[in-house]
Design an enzyme around this catalytic site. Structure first.
Site, PDB file in Angstrom:
ATOM      1  CD  GLU A  93      -2.992  -0.871   0.153  1.00 49.83           C
ATOM      2  OE1 GLU A  93      -3.178   0.266  -0.303  1.00 49.83           O
ATOM      3  OE2 GLU A  93      -3.623  -1.867  -0.253  1.00 49.83           O
ATOM      4  CB  THR A 138       9.808   5.026   0.407  1.00 52.86           C
ATOM      5  OG1 THR A 138       9.723   6.435   0.492  1.00 52.86           O
ATOM      6  CG2 THR A 138       9.313   4.479   1.738  1.00 52.86           C
ATOM      7  CG  ASP A 139      12.823   9.591  -0.217  1.00 49.95           C
ATOM      8  OD1 ASP A 139      11.626   9.240  -0.160  1.00 49.95           O
ATOM      9  OD2 ASP A 139      13.198  10.617  -0.815  1.00 49.95           O
ATOM     10  CD  GLU A 140       7.017   9.197   1.543  1.00 51.45           C
ATOM     11  OE1 GLU A 140       6.215   9.220   2.473  1.00 51.45           O
ATOM     12  OE2 GLU A 140       6.685   9.252   0.349  1.00 51.45           O
ATOM     13  CE1 TYR A 163       4.387   3.467   1.240  1.00 53.86           C
ATOM     14  CE2 TYR A 163       5.387   5.641   1.416  1.00 53.86           C
ATOM     15  CZ  TYR A 163       5.327   4.391   0.821  1.00 53.86           C
ATOM     16  OH  TYR A 163       6.215   4.055  -0.190  1.00 53.86           O
ATOM     17  CE  LYS A 167       7.977   0.321   1.182  1.00 56.40           C
ATOM     18  NZ  LYS A 167       7.734  -0.839   0.274  1.00 56.40           N
TER      19      LYS A 167
HETATM   20  P1  NAD Z   1       1.423   1.201  -6.434  1.00 57.05           P
HETATM   21  O1  NAD Z   1       0.483   1.525  -5.324  1.00 57.05           O
HETATM   22  O2  NAD Z   1       1.250   1.842  -7.748  1.00 57.05           O
HETATM   23  O3  NAD Z   1       1.407  -0.385  -6.690  1.00 57.05           O
HETATM   24  C1  NAD Z   1       1.393  -1.326  -5.662  1.00 57.05           C
HETATM   25  C2  NAD Z   1       0.978  -2.668  -6.258  1.00 57.05           C
HETATM   26  O4  NAD Z   1       0.992  -3.638  -5.196  1.00 57.05           O
HETATM   27  C3  NAD Z   1      -0.440  -2.677  -6.844  1.00 57.05           C
HETATM   28  O5  NAD Z   1      -0.436  -3.286  -8.116  1.00 57.05           O
HETATM   29  C4  NAD Z   1      -1.250  -3.496  -5.855  1.00 57.05           C
HETATM   30  O6  NAD Z   1      -2.314  -4.223  -6.469  1.00 57.05           O
HETATM   31  C5  NAD Z   1      -0.178  -4.434  -5.296  1.00 57.05           C
HETATM   32  N1  NAD Z   1      -0.516  -4.921  -3.941  1.00 57.05           N
HETATM   33  C6  NAD Z   1      -0.926  -4.182  -2.885  1.00 57.05           C
HETATM   34  N2  NAD Z   1      -1.135  -4.991  -1.823  1.00 57.05           N
HETATM   35  C7  NAD Z   1      -0.829  -6.256  -2.215  1.00 57.05           C
HETATM   36  C8  NAD Z   1      -0.822  -7.520  -1.573  1.00 57.05           C
HETATM   37  N3  NAD Z   1      -1.181  -7.648  -0.299  1.00 57.05           N
HETATM   38  N4  NAD Z   1      -0.425  -8.602  -2.283  1.00 57.05           N
HETATM   39  C9  NAD Z   1      -0.061  -8.485  -3.586  1.00 57.05           C
HETATM   40  N5  NAD Z   1      -0.062  -7.326  -4.246  1.00 57.05           N
HETATM   41  C10 NAD Z   1      -0.443  -6.220  -3.584  1.00 57.05           C
HETATM   42  O7  NAD Z   1       2.867   1.470  -5.829  1.00 57.05           O
HETATM   43  P2  NAD Z   1       4.203   1.978  -6.550  1.00 57.05           P
HETATM   44  O8  NAD Z   1       4.205   3.452  -6.556  1.00 57.05           O
HETATM   45  O9  NAD Z   1       4.382   1.231  -7.799  1.00 57.05           O
HETATM   46  O10 NAD Z   1       5.287   1.515  -5.478  1.00 57.05           O
HETATM   47  C11 NAD Z   1       5.860   0.211  -5.537  1.00 57.05           C
HETATM   48  C12 NAD Z   1       6.848   0.055  -4.395  1.00 57.05           C
HETATM   49  O11 NAD Z   1       7.855   1.052  -4.492  1.00 57.05           O
HETATM   50  C13 NAD Z   1       6.218   0.208  -3.014  1.00 57.05           C
HETATM   51  O12 NAD Z   1       6.785  -0.749  -2.173  1.00 57.05           O
HETATM   52  C14 NAD Z   1       6.612   1.619  -2.589  1.00 57.05           C
HETATM   53  O13 NAD Z   1       6.729   1.701  -1.190  1.00 57.05           O
HETATM   54  C15 NAD Z   1       7.953   1.763  -3.269  1.00 57.05           C
HETATM   55  N6  NAD Z   1       8.340   3.154  -3.609  1.00 57.05           N
HETATM   56  C16 NAD Z   1       7.494   3.932  -4.353  1.00 57.05           C
HETATM   57  C17 NAD Z   1       7.905   5.221  -4.701  1.00 57.05           C
HETATM   58  C18 NAD Z   1       7.032   6.115  -5.565  1.00 57.05           C
HETATM   59  O14 NAD Z   1       7.368   7.282  -5.741  1.00 57.05           O
HETATM   60  N7  NAD Z   1       5.938   5.632  -6.112  1.00 57.05           N
HETATM   61  C19 NAD Z   1       9.150   5.703  -4.279  1.00 57.05           C
HETATM   62  C20 NAD Z   1       9.968   4.866  -3.525  1.00 57.05           C
HETATM   63  C21 NAD Z   1       9.560   3.584  -3.213  1.00 57.05           C
END
Ligand code: NAD
Length: 354
Positions: A93, A138-140, A163, A167
């Protein structure tokens, strides 16, 4: 550097924003990768439409499994059936505002789900060393910076939101499984991503979608919060670099050296939109900007020191922000059906996380 050659990769969350781009990245840039297995629960944030063309193009190398990372039996089956040697763990999430409204799902998926995945990998791999569990974070987790300074891999964890604290907990679990059970792991902590397939609850696609509809552009607080932005394909190349060459047990920060105040970013976005698709009902997209009540606990500034991944592994971001933002705007304008179906069926741009 520890060399690793991924063959059978399990990508969790592959139907989300970064996951979609990462599935594409491995299939297109790494022909030596035998199989990419995408395990995704298809929450509101995931969509199979994102990868329809990929499923058709790579029928023997790409497999989608619909399921939850908390499902222990399913995980066991996947590791055995596909002989997984590499995990890229992205399922989460991921939206801070939603974590303010409803934290429980964040604890379940981000913490318990990571625990189940670590256990499944440990049980299947036993003492193997030719395997790798890469955790995408994440950097958060580092909390907020003042006007100066950068997050390094040594910065103390100090998360602010439900969130980021979930993480942070998952990062600690991954490192604990390495130290306690010798599980071969790497972790990356990345700054804000932008690019194609990002769900339009996040700043950049939300602003593009609202601008396209010539609706008000809501900016939190006074717009001075600073984020370091990275093009999603550069994040994918960093993840791939770490999986192939990263040191076992090491954390890498990933960032674009690209800090923008939210309001400056929205100005740039409006100016690019002005050039690419002039508005019909207002003179200038900037006229649509409105300041709204700030997010509770809103971190002021994030900025990444990416020296480690640059010096040790030779990774560099490839795109300048203006170029990446222009590409992203063009993708959203060309794929308005994609955004429109989300707007109709899942999320129509209302305020979250008050
Ligand atoms: P997103 O919300 O777009 O996608 C998350 C995906 O995970 C979705 O397809 C969802 O269906 C799936 N998912 C959620 N709960 C699940 C579960 N219990 N079992 C299986 N699948 C599940 O997220 P994103 O932006 O693509 O981020 C992906 C990862 O990268 C995350 O771990 C996030 O913390 C990390 N991240 C994101 C960013 C950013 O800027 N978006 C930056 C740094 C790190």
């Amino acid at each position: 550097m520890d060399k690793h050659l991924p063959r059978n990769i399990l990508i969790t969350g592959g139907a989300g924003f970064i996951g979609t781009n990462l599935v594409r990245y491995f299939l297109e840039k790494h022909p030596e990768v035998k199989q990419v297995i995408n395990l995704d629960a298809l929450t509101y944030a995931g969509s199979l439409n994102n990868l329809q063309d990929i499923a058709e193009k790579y029928p023997s190398r790409y497999t989608f499994v619909h399921g939850n990372i908390c499902d222990r039996e399913l995980l066991k089956k996947i590791f055995i059936q596909y002989e997984i040697d590499t995990v890229a763990h992205l399922a989460a999430e991921s939206h801070v505002d939603r974590s303010i409204d409803g934290p429980r799902d964040f604890l379940e998926t981000n913490i318990l789900g990571t625990y189940e995945l670590l256990q499944a990998a440990k049980n299947y791999w036993q003492d193997r060393t030719d395997v790798r569990f890469h955790h995408v974070s994440t950097d958060e987790v580092y909390g907020s910076l003042g006007d100066s300074g950068l997050f390094t891999e040594e910065t103390k964890y100090d998360p602010s939101s439900p969130y980021s604290s979930s993480k942070a907990a998952s990062d600690h679990l991954v490192m604990a499984w390495h130290r306690t059970y010798n599980l071969p792991v790497t972790i990356s902590n990345c700054s804000n991503n932008y690019g194609a397939y990002q769900f339009p609850e996040k700043l950049i696609p939300l602003m593009i979608q609202k601008a396209e509809a010539e609706e008000k552009l809501p900016v939190y607080g006074n717009g001075t919060n600073v984020r370091d932005w990275l093009y999603v394909e550069d994040h994918c190349s960093a993840i791939s670099t770490i999986i192939h060459k990263g040191c076992n047990g090491r954390t890498y920060n990933i960032g674009g050296c690209n800090e923008w105040q939210n309001i400056e970013l929205v100005h740039l976005l409006c100016d690019l939109m002005q050039e690419l698709r002039p508005p019909k009902t207002v003179k200038n997209y900037r006229d649509l900007i409105t300041f709204v009540k700030d997010r509770p606990g809103h971190d002021q500034r994030y900025a990444i020191d990416a020296t480690r991944i640059q010096n040790e592994l030779g990774w560099q971001p490839s795109l300048k922000f203006e170029e990446g933002l222009k590409k992203t705007i063009l993708w959203y304008l060309d794929n308005s059906d994609w955004s429109e179906s989300i707007r109709k069926e899942k999320y129509s741009g209302e305020r979250l996380g008050k």
